[in-house]
Design an enzyme around this catalytic site. Structure first.
Site, PDB file in Angstrom:
ATOM      1  N   ASP A   1      30.306 -12.974  18.521  1.00 20.67           N
ATOM      2  CA  ASP A   1      30.991 -12.359  17.384  1.00 20.67           C
ATOM      3  C   ASP A   1      32.472 -12.673  17.329  1.00 20.67           C
ATOM      4  O   ASP A   1      33.124 -12.960  18.332  1.00 20.67           O
ATOM      5  CB  ASP A   1      30.784 -10.849  17.390  1.00 20.67           C
ATOM      6  CG  ASP A   1      31.196 -10.187  18.701  1.00 20.67           C
ATOM      7  OD1 ASP A   1      31.000 -10.787  19.762  1.00 20.67           O
ATOM      8  OD2 ASP A   1      31.740  -9.063  18.661  1.00 20.67           O
TER       9      ASP A   1
ATOM     10  N   GLU B   1      29.881  -7.946  20.627  1.00 20.09           N
ATOM     11  CA  GLU B   1      30.469  -7.522  21.901  1.00 20.09           C
ATOM     12  C   GLU B   1      31.717  -6.681  21.698  1.00 20.09           C
ATOM     13  O   GLU B   1      32.042  -5.844  22.536  1.00 20.09           O
ATOM     14  CB  GLU B   1      30.799  -8.754  22.763  1.00 20.09           C
ATOM     15  CG  GLU B   1      31.332  -8.437  24.147  1.00 20.09           C
ATOM     16  CD  GLU B   1      32.820  -8.109  24.185  1.00 20.09           C
ATOM     17  OE1 GLU B   1      33.212  -7.242  24.991  1.00 20.09           O
ATOM     18  OE2 GLU B   1      33.599  -8.703  23.409  1.00 20.09           O
ATOM     19  N   GLU B   2      32.414  -6.892  20.586  1.00 17.51           N
ATOM     20  CA  GLU B   2      33.731  -6.284  20.389  1.00 17.51           C
ATOM     21  C   GLU B   2      33.646  -4.790  20.044  1.00 17.51           C
ATOM     22  O   GLU B   2      34.066  -4.335  18.985  1.00 17.51           O
ATOM     23  CB  GLU B   2      34.505  -7.032  19.297  1.00 17.51           C
ATOM     24  CG  GLU B   2      34.845  -8.480  19.633  1.00 17.51           C
ATOM     25  CD  GLU B   2      35.943  -8.611  20.677  1.00 17.51           C
ATOM     26  OE1 GLU B   2      36.525  -7.580  21.085  1.00 17.51           O
ATOM     27  OE2 GLU B   2      36.230  -9.753  21.088  1.00 17.51           O
TER      28      GLU B   2
ATOM     29  N   HIS C   1      42.991 -11.876  20.892  1.00 17.08           N
ATOM     30  CA  HIS C   1      43.126 -10.985  19.735  1.00 17.08           C
ATOM     31  C   HIS C   1      44.438 -11.212  18.988  1.00 17.08           C
ATOM     32  O   HIS C   1      44.818 -10.397  18.147  1.00 17.08           O
ATOM     33  CB  HIS C   1      42.966  -9.505  20.127  1.00 17.08           C
ATOM     34  CG  HIS C   1      41.609  -9.162  20.644  1.00 17.08           C
ATOM     35  ND1 HIS C   1      41.058  -7.899  20.524  1.00 17.08           N
ATOM     36  CD2 HIS C   1      40.656  -9.894  21.278  1.00 17.08           C
ATOM     37  CE1 HIS C   1      39.852  -7.888  21.075  1.00 17.08           C
ATOM     38  NE2 HIS C   1      39.597  -9.092  21.541  1.00 17.08           N
TER      39      HIS C   1
END
Length: 393
Positions: free
Chosen positions: A79, A137-138, A363
């Site tokens: 993702d 996963e986030e 990020h």
């Protein structure tokens, strides 16, 4: 015996092209439809048994060796993040407001390359390799969704392995540590209820913003004074929302933040003290407090024996690497749920290159990494999996 590093370097153009394609077309958690379709097709083309829609958009494939043996599960996340890309790369995201800012595009490409490598050597392998391409996963629960759909069954793995490209460290660095390597994570939500009023007449109001300010300051003392200096914890208030006008004392304030710990007893102590600090200060300021602490994921804890096997695999591949066997990070990862069920190792592969400006943190809108790390990651995952199957864990 296979020379996985040489083979991975030969396949680097293939891995890089996959990674750049995924990077151009990022998809958020549980929306990885295009990515999953490409993954499933590539695995099917290798002749593997493929299952789609596991954990909503996850893909699972099974590679059978030439004889019975252990089962090792290799997990790769797919993702992207809701971030507008600013990298300027020619392969930058073509989806507005979404980008691969954490390296999961690389992880997916690594996984497909490992599958290609191990399939080429299937006749030399005992047991089976279970390839797991995970969505979301986030912080969205992708690992839990796949576990609920039976990813750890039929066949059940004896070992699990996962990796992360790591832009905190340079190319040539590896973090392979036993025990806790990533922290348990909680979401903190606090609501402070007071009594609104005119900003010029504060004595007629009960100010929740003033209470919130005292709470934010005092909360820093929870870690500083209630956790041993030899242990680790993070308590961060990251959001404060209150009020709509310059001359109005609001009736309530809302705070959000995160808590990170490694040990369960530290987690419990921090939660207890945070509750006490919030409620007692709010009461002292004549306010009322509501506190909610929600667990996201437990700590990522590596099995010492499996980790030792991965370390040995790394040293056999390239002796000149920088091997860090004591690295920890306070970020979190939902691979923790699989590692709670099956012994395994989650390791980190340095991917930064400061000289080329490829060292922005995960990020960040300008995140990118040195793509040579892809080959090292492929080689190490293939070598470690082979050693697990050979009983060298």
């Amino acid at each position: 015996m296979a020379d996985y590093l040489s083979e991975a370097l030969e396949l680097l153009p293939y891995t890089r092209d996959l990674r750049r394609d995924f990077h151009r077309h990022p998809e958020l958690g549980f929306q990885e439809v295009r990515t999953a379709a490409i993954v499933a097709q590539a695995l099917s083309d290798l002749g593997l048994e493929v299952s789609r829609g596991v954990g909503q958009t996850g893909v699972v494939a099974l590679l059978e060796g030439s004889r019975p043996g252990k089962v090792v599960l290799l997990r790769f996340d797919m993702d992207a993040l809701p971030i507008t890309e600013e990298s300027g790369a020619e392969y930058a995201s073509e989806t507005p407001g979404v980008m691969h800012a954490c390296g999961h595009d690389g992880h997916t490409a690594i996984g497909l390359t490992v599958a290609r490598l191990l399939q080429a050597h299937a006749g030399e392998l005992a047991g089976a390799v279970k390839f797991v391409f995970q969505p979301a996963e986030e912080g969205l629960g992708g690992a839990e969704a796949m576990i609920a759909d039976g990813v750890l069954q039929n066949p059940r793995p004896d070992y699990v392995l996962a990796l992360h490209l790591w832009n905190e460290k340079p190319l040539g660095w590896l973090g392979i540590s036993p025990g806790p390597v990533m922290a348990a994570a909680e979401i903190i939500k606090v609501r402070i209820i007071g009594k609104g009023g005119h900003g010029a007449l504060p004595h007629l109001a009960i100010d929740p913003l003033l209470a919130a300010a005292h709470i934010i300051t005092a909360a820093q003392g929870v870690v500083a004074r209630n956790v041993s200096p030899l242990q680790a914890a993070v308590l961060s208030i990251t959001r404060l929302h209150t009020g709509e006008a310059f001359n109005v004392i609001p009736s309530e304030a809302q705070m959000e933040g995160t808590m990170r710990t490694f040990e369960p007893e530290v987690r419990q102590r921090v939660i207890e003290r945070f509750h006490q600090v919030v409620t007692d200060i709010a009461r002292a300021m004549e306010c009322r407090a509501e506190v909610e602490v929600t667990a996201i994921t437990p700590a990522v804890v590596n099995d010492p024996q499996v980790t030792r096997g991965v370390q040995q695999a790394a040293m056999s591949l390239w002796p000149g690497l920088t091997l860090d066997s004591a690295y920890r990070s306070m970020v979190s990862e939902d691979m923790a749920f699989m590692l709670q069920e099956v012994p395994g190792c989650y390791f980190l592969v340095g991917s930064a290159n400061a000289a080329e400006g490829l060292n922005y943190p995960h990020h960040h809108p300008r995140f990118d990494f040195d793509e040579r790390a892809l080959a090292y990651a492929v080689a190490l995952m293939a070598e470690a999996a082979t050693r697990m199957l050979a009983g060298e864990a």
